[in-house]
Design a protein around this motif. Structure first.
Motif, PDB file in Angstrom:
ATOM      1  N   MET A 195       0.819  -1.174  -0.042  1.00  0.00           N
ATOM      2  CA  MET A 195      -0.032   0.074  -0.023  1.00  0.00           C
ATOM      3  C   MET A 195       0.790   1.436   0.059  1.00  0.00           C
ATOM      4  SD  MET A 195      -2.805   1.299   2.997  1.00  0.00           S
ATOM      5  CE  MET A 195      -4.012  -0.090   2.552  1.00  0.00           C
ATOM      6  N   ALA A 196       2.068   1.260   0.784  1.00  0.00           N
ATOM      7  CA  ALA A 196       2.692   2.407   0.995  1.00  0.00           C
ATOM      8  C   ALA A 196       3.575   2.716  -0.402  1.00  0.00           C
ATOM      9  CB  ALA A 196       3.885   2.317   1.923  1.00  0.00           C
ATOM     10  N   GLU A 197       3.681   1.619  -1.134  1.00  0.00           N
ATOM     11  CA  GLU A 197       4.650   1.918  -2.346  1.00  0.00           C
ATOM     12  C   GLU A 197       3.824   2.026  -3.675  1.00  0.00           C
ATOM     13  OE1 GLU A 197       7.111  -1.630  -2.767  1.00  0.00           O
ATOM     14  OE2 GLU A 197       8.683  -0.935  -1.012  1.00  0.00           O
ATOM     15  N   HIS A 198       2.610   1.725  -3.525  1.00  0.00           N
ATOM     16  CA  HIS A 198       1.758   1.610  -4.705  1.00  0.00           C
ATOM     17  C   HIS A 198       0.482   2.669  -4.839  1.00  0.00           C
ATOM     18  CE1 HIS A 198       4.741  -1.020  -6.485  1.00  0.00           C
ATOM     19  NE2 HIS A 198       4.557  -1.936  -5.544  1.00  0.00           N
ATOM     20  N   MET A 199       0.119   2.701  -3.535  1.00  0.00           N
ATOM     21  CA  MET A 199      -1.328   3.572  -3.676  1.00  0.00           C
ATOM     22  C   MET A 199      -1.210   4.932  -3.845  1.00  0.00           C
ATOM     23  SD  MET A 199      -4.349   3.389  -0.674  1.00  0.00           S
ATOM     24  CE  MET A 199      -4.764   1.671  -1.089  1.00  0.00           C
ATOM     25  N   LYS A 200      -1.977   5.487  -4.608  1.00  0.00           N
ATOM     26  CA  LYS A 200      -2.246   6.868  -5.175  1.00  0.00           C
ATOM     27  C   LYS A 200      -2.764   7.762  -4.130  1.00  0.00           C
ATOM     28  CE  LYS A 200      -2.210   5.370 -10.078  1.00  0.00           C
ATOM     29  NZ  LYS A 200      -2.919   5.526 -11.487  1.00  0.00           N
ATOM     30  N   VAL A 201      -2.642   8.737  -4.245  1.00  0.00           N
ATOM     31  CA  VAL A 201      -3.151  10.026  -3.302  1.00  0.00           C
ATOM     32  C   VAL A 201      -4.567   9.894  -3.288  1.00  0.00           C
ATOM     33  CG1 VAL A 201      -3.329  12.417  -2.630  1.00  0.00           C
ATOM     34  CG2 VAL A 201      -1.219  11.532  -3.530  1.00  0.00           C
ATOM     35  N   GLU A 202      -5.331   9.912  -4.389  1.00  0.00           N
ATOM     36  CA  GLU A 202      -6.576   9.754  -4.691  1.00  0.00           C
ATOM     37  C   GLU A 202      -7.128   8.466  -3.871  1.00  0.00           C
ATOM     38  OE1 GLU A 202      -5.200  12.596  -7.355  1.00  0.00           O
ATOM     39  OE2 GLU A 202      -4.659  10.383  -7.060  1.00  0.00           O
ATOM     40  N   GLU A 203      -6.683   7.540  -4.081  1.00  0.00           N
ATOM     41  CA  GLU A 203      -7.018   6.197  -3.060  1.00  0.00           C
ATOM     42  C   GLU A 203      -6.869   6.368  -1.882  1.00  0.00           C
ATOM     43  OE1 GLU A 203      -5.775   2.610  -6.079  1.00  0.00           O
ATOM     44  OE2 GLU A 203      -4.315   3.844  -5.328  1.00  0.00           O
ATOM     45  N   TYR A 204      -5.741   7.192  -1.368  1.00  0.00           N
ATOM     46  CA  TYR A 204      -5.787   7.248   0.096  1.00  0.00           C
ATOM     47  C   TYR A 204      -6.849   8.657   0.609  1.00  0.00           C
ATOM     48  CZ  TYR A 204      -1.419   5.350   1.062  1.00  0.00           C
ATOM     49  OH  TYR A 204      -0.061   4.289   1.212  1.00  0.00           O
ATOM     50  N   GLU A 205      -7.130   9.264  -0.409  1.00  0.00           N
ATOM     51  CA  GLU A 205      -8.256  10.400   0.088  1.00  0.00           C
ATOM     52  C   GLU A 205      -9.619   9.436   0.300  1.00  0.00           C
ATOM     53  OE1 GLU A 205      -9.717  14.199  -2.113  1.00  0.00           O
ATOM     54  OE2 GLU A 205      -9.605  12.601  -3.209  1.00  0.00           O
ATOM     55  N   GLN A 206      -9.970   8.467  -0.413  1.00  0.00           N
ATOM     56  CA  GLN A 206     -10.937   7.543  -0.364  1.00  0.00           C
ATOM     57  C   GLN A 206     -10.950   6.777   1.089  1.00  0.00           C
ATOM     58  OE1 GLN A 206     -11.780   4.953  -3.623  1.00  0.00           O
ATOM     59  NE2 GLN A 206     -11.306   6.738  -5.033  1.00  0.00           N
ATOM     60  N   LEU A 207      -9.611   6.402   1.188  1.00  0.00           N
ATOM     61  CA  LEU A 207      -9.581   5.603   2.554  1.00  0.00           C
ATOM     62  C   LEU A 207      -9.722   6.680   3.810  1.00  0.00           C
ATOM     63  CD1 LEU A 207      -6.305   3.328   2.428  1.00  0.00           C
ATOM     64  CD2 LEU A 207      -8.692   2.564   2.789  1.00  0.00           C
ATOM     65  N   PHE A 208      -9.156   7.716   3.649  1.00  0.00           N
ATOM     66  CA  PHE A 208      -9.597   8.949   4.681  1.00  0.00           C
ATOM     67  C   PHE A 208     -10.995   9.174   5.142  1.00  0.00           C
ATOM     68  CE2 PHE A 208     -10.620  13.255   5.751  1.00  0.00           C
ATOM     69  CZ  PHE A 208      -9.953  13.559   6.999  1.00  0.00           C
ATOM     70  N   TRP A 209     -11.911   9.257   3.967  1.00  0.00           N
ATOM     71  CA  TRP A 209     -13.283   9.431   4.147  1.00  0.00           C
ATOM     72  C   TRP A 209     -13.958   8.119   4.627  1.00  0.00           C
ATOM     73  CZ3 TRP A 209     -14.799  14.091   5.012  1.00  0.00           C
ATOM     74  CH2 TRP A 209     -13.966  15.089   4.479  1.00  0.00           C
ATOM     75  N   SER A 210     -13.503   7.084   4.255  1.00  0.00           N
ATOM     76  CA  SER A 210     -14.121   6.185   4.911  1.00  0.00           C
ATOM     77  C   SER A 210     -13.913   5.724   6.268  1.00  0.00           C
ATOM     78  CB  SER A 210     -13.649   4.578   3.824  1.00  0.00           C
ATOM     79  OG  SER A 210     -12.266   4.271   4.266  1.00  0.00           O
ATOM     80  N   GLN A 211     -12.595   6.119   6.641  1.00  0.00           N
ATOM     81  CA  GLN A 211     -12.361   6.097   8.103  1.00  0.00           C
ATOM     82  C   GLN A 211     -13.276   7.020   9.142  1.00  0.00           C
ATOM     83  OE1 GLN A 211      -9.953   4.580  10.189  1.00  0.00           O
ATOM     84  NE2 GLN A 211      -9.722   3.170   8.460  1.00  0.00           N
ATOM     85  N   LEU A 212     -13.676   8.442   8.380  1.00  0.00           N
ATOM     86  CA  LEU A 212     -14.424   9.397   8.913  1.00  0.00           C
ATOM     87  C   LEU A 212     -15.876   8.714   9.241  1.00  0.00           C
ATOM     88  CD1 LEU A 212     -13.375  12.833   8.446  1.00  0.00           C
ATOM     89  CD2 LEU A 212     -12.513  11.207  10.016  1.00  0.00           C
ATOM     90  N   ALA A 213     -16.373   8.064   8.058  1.00  0.00           N
ATOM     91  CA  ALA A 213     -17.574   7.524   7.927  1.00  0.00           C
ATOM     92  C   ALA A 213     -17.857   6.602   8.955  1.00  0.00           C
ATOM     93  CB  ALA A 213     -17.873   6.994   6.477  1.00  0.00           C
ATOM     94  N   GLY A 214     -16.840   5.650   9.177  1.00  0.00           N
ATOM     95  CA  GLY A 214     -16.731   4.520  10.019  1.00  0.00           C
ATOM     96  C   GLY A 214     -16.825   5.207  11.337  1.00  0.00           C
ATOM     97  N   LEU A 215     -16.000   5.939  11.613  1.00  0.00           N
ATOM     98  CA  LEU A 215     -15.984   6.628  12.943  1.00  0.00           C
ATOM     99  C   LEU A 215     -17.341   7.202  13.432  1.00  0.00           C
ATOM    100  CD1 LEU A 215     -13.920   7.184  15.233  1.00  0.00           C
ATOM    101  CD2 LEU A 215     -13.386   9.436  14.125  1.00  0.00           C
TER     102      LEU A 215
END
Length: 245
Positions: free
Chosen positions: A96-116
């Protein structure tokens, strides 16, 4: 699960956790390349930060980790000092650290907030708008409004948003209100922050970095800054405020 600067040094950490703490301290304390956010460097120097660790940000279980950490932090934050924040490091797989793109991390971030939000034991504060597209909206948890900062391994140009693992820095609104209590002092520090940003990042200061409460400012746009000057037009966060009624 929550540590201060002293207890985390006595804790036997996994290698990735130790590496994350050391890198965080290096960035906060660099004399040759000062981190742009001056209040953050003050909070670190005063040992007012609290730290926690979460699992793989791509797994739903990491949302459980975050919810436990933020609930515990909400209950003790006002005893931590005027420059406190909660810093959460995620166990980010190498792939994940080597290959995931910024926009994919953006989706992860918002999914974290939604889950929170789904795990929030408290009610949304009455004085905070429900609509993210209102200037006074910000994310709330356990009855407390918070400013969210996300850093990722994919950021290159915007070094102020780079970190070797997925990371959240969560600051209570009351901390920011106390910082702004002296407008002249706050204005001078904000100017210095912008000057540092110009030197720290390889791109211009993002257009979404504006003042809280101003007419055209939206807090959610500042939570996750992309590596260029683009931004999403609509807040990805959705919360059903009536579900507890």
């Amino acid at each position: 699960m929550l540590f201060d600067s002293d207890t985390i040094r006595r804790k036997k950490l996994a290698l990735w956790q130790q590496g994350a703490i050391e890198e965080f301290e290096r960035r906060m304390r660099s004399a040759t390349r000062p981190f742009p956010c001056i209040p953050a460097t003050i909070g670190d120097s005063l040992r007012q930060f609290r730290f926690g660790f979460a699992g793989n940000p791509g797994d739903a279980s990491s949302m459980d980790d975050l919810a436990v950490l933020l609930k515990e932090y909400t209950e003790c934050s006002r005893d931590c000092g005027d420059y406190t924040s909660l810093v959460v490091f995620y166990e980010t797989p190498q792939e994940m650290a080597e290959h995931m793109k910024v926009e994919e991390y953006e989706q992860l971030f918002w999914s974290q907030l939604a889950g929170l939000a789904e795990r929030d034991p408290g009610e949304w504060p009455a004085h905070v708008p429900n609509d993210p597209h209102q200037a006074l909206w910000e994310f709330c948890f356990h009855g407390e409004p918070y400013f969210m900062y996300c850093g990722t391994p994919a950021h290159v140009n915007r070094n102020s948003r780079y970190f070797p693992c997925f990371i959240l820095a969560i600051t209570p609104r009351w901390v920011l209100e106390r910082f702004n209590a002296s407008p002249s002092r706050a204005s001078k520090i904000k100017q210095r922050i912008r000057e540092r940003l110009k030197k720290y990042d390889a791109v211009d200061i993002h257009q979404d970095l504006k003042m809280y409460g101003s007419k055209y400012n939206y807090e959610w746009k500042q939570y996750f800054l992309r590596d260029d000057d683009t931004t999403v037009s609509k807040c990805p966060f959705h919360r059903f405020f009536n579900k507890k009624k």
